[in-house]
Design a protein around this motif. Sequence first.
Motif, PDB file in Angstrom:
ATOM      1  N   TRP A  58      95.448 125.442   5.401  1.00 51.24           N
ATOM      2  CA  TRP A  58      94.088 124.935   5.309  1.00 51.24           C
ATOM      3  C   TRP A  58      93.966 124.025   4.092  1.00 51.24           C
ATOM      4  O   TRP A  58      94.685 124.150   3.101  1.00 51.24           O
ATOM      5  N   SER A  64      91.826 123.496   9.109  1.00 49.94           N
ATOM      6  CA  SER A  64      93.111 124.197   9.163  1.00 49.94           C
ATOM      7  C   SER A  64      94.101 123.406   9.993  1.00 49.94           C
ATOM      8  O   SER A  64      93.748 122.830  11.023  1.00 49.94           O
ATOM      9  N   GLY A 116      98.252 128.670  14.966  1.00 52.18           N
ATOM     10  CA  GLY A 116      96.876 128.950  14.602  1.00 52.18           C
ATOM     11  C   GLY A 116      96.195 129.974  15.490  1.00 52.18           C
ATOM     12  O   GLY A 116      96.812 130.578  16.372  1.00 52.18           O
ATOM     13  N   ARG A 176      88.031 132.852   2.374  1.00 52.55           N
ATOM     14  CA  ARG A 176      89.358 132.529   2.920  1.00 52.55           C
ATOM     15  C   ARG A 176      90.431 132.683   1.843  1.00 52.55           C
ATOM     16  O   ARG A 176      91.517 133.213   2.109  1.00 52.55           O
TER      17      ARG A 176
END
Length: 324
Positions: free
Chosen positions: A252, A124, A226, A304
């Motif tokens: 990401w 990420s 983040g 994700r």
Amino acid sequence: MIRLLSIALASAVIAISAIAKAGEDGWPERPLRLVVPFPAGSSTDIIARIVAQKLSRRLGQQFVIENRAGASGNIGADAVAKAAPDGYTIGIATASTHAVAASLSPNLPYDPIRDFAPVGMIGSQPYVLVLHPALPARNLAELIALAKAKPGTLNYGSAGIASLAHLATELFASMAGVNIIHVPYKSSSQSMTDMITGRLDMQFAIIAPSLPTIRAGQLRALVTSGKTRVAALPELPTVAEAGIAGYEAALWVSFVVPSGTSPRIIARLNREMNDVLESSDGTAALVAQGMAPEPGPPEALTERIRGDIEKWRGVAAKAGIRSE
């Protein structure tokens, strides 16, 4: 006669299976094609080349990089979805191509879950919130107070309408309760030029290309976006640490292959990828690009994607954002 025919058919099936297995065990036997859905020199392209170079040494075959840019990455993603599932076409999938696009575009030519098999997450890449130094805000609380005192006057840039940076900033504005004006550009490099010259007030910017301007004092960095602090800017708190609990936004980057690719090949790729991400030189190279490596199983990538599709769909609906 029927028994002999059955034996012959069974033998043929066994022979074909043995040939297929031998081919998979010998994979890869020729160069691999890596489709990057963004231009050469972009942040995603640089990360893809770093990982491909290290994987090439481990697999004993060259990676041929194919930049298929356009339509916010959708052209390249579609090329991977429609490629033969033979293990020789690998694609770069990102939050933009597999989450944002699906959140906003009901007529995508590919399905981000059904048409791909996940290989694994590379990592990420959070954004850094930068301001023009003339703006009288030294931390996030001061910026929010300034925006609330002058609603609708501060502006921010992004790489375009419905880009991840656009959505990330709208999420911030919503959670902070501020009204700031979006100025879309064709690329983040163009918006950064206007940031430095003072035409823009702020931007959630990609970290690696922003570092020289931050260190030179051309831009003031406040926070990163983040879940955890960034190794390249350890002194900066995250947005959540600075007062907006639960905020998180990051670009990401991952590897995928066409749906139907052999699980044996996917398992090998995932294992080799994780070894690269966990190596000291692999970690250092990605950290230098503002990325936090995230080795793990293929299933983590699917989770994700599903989670981010719902997340960004909600942000877009609330802000009235539609893809162009």
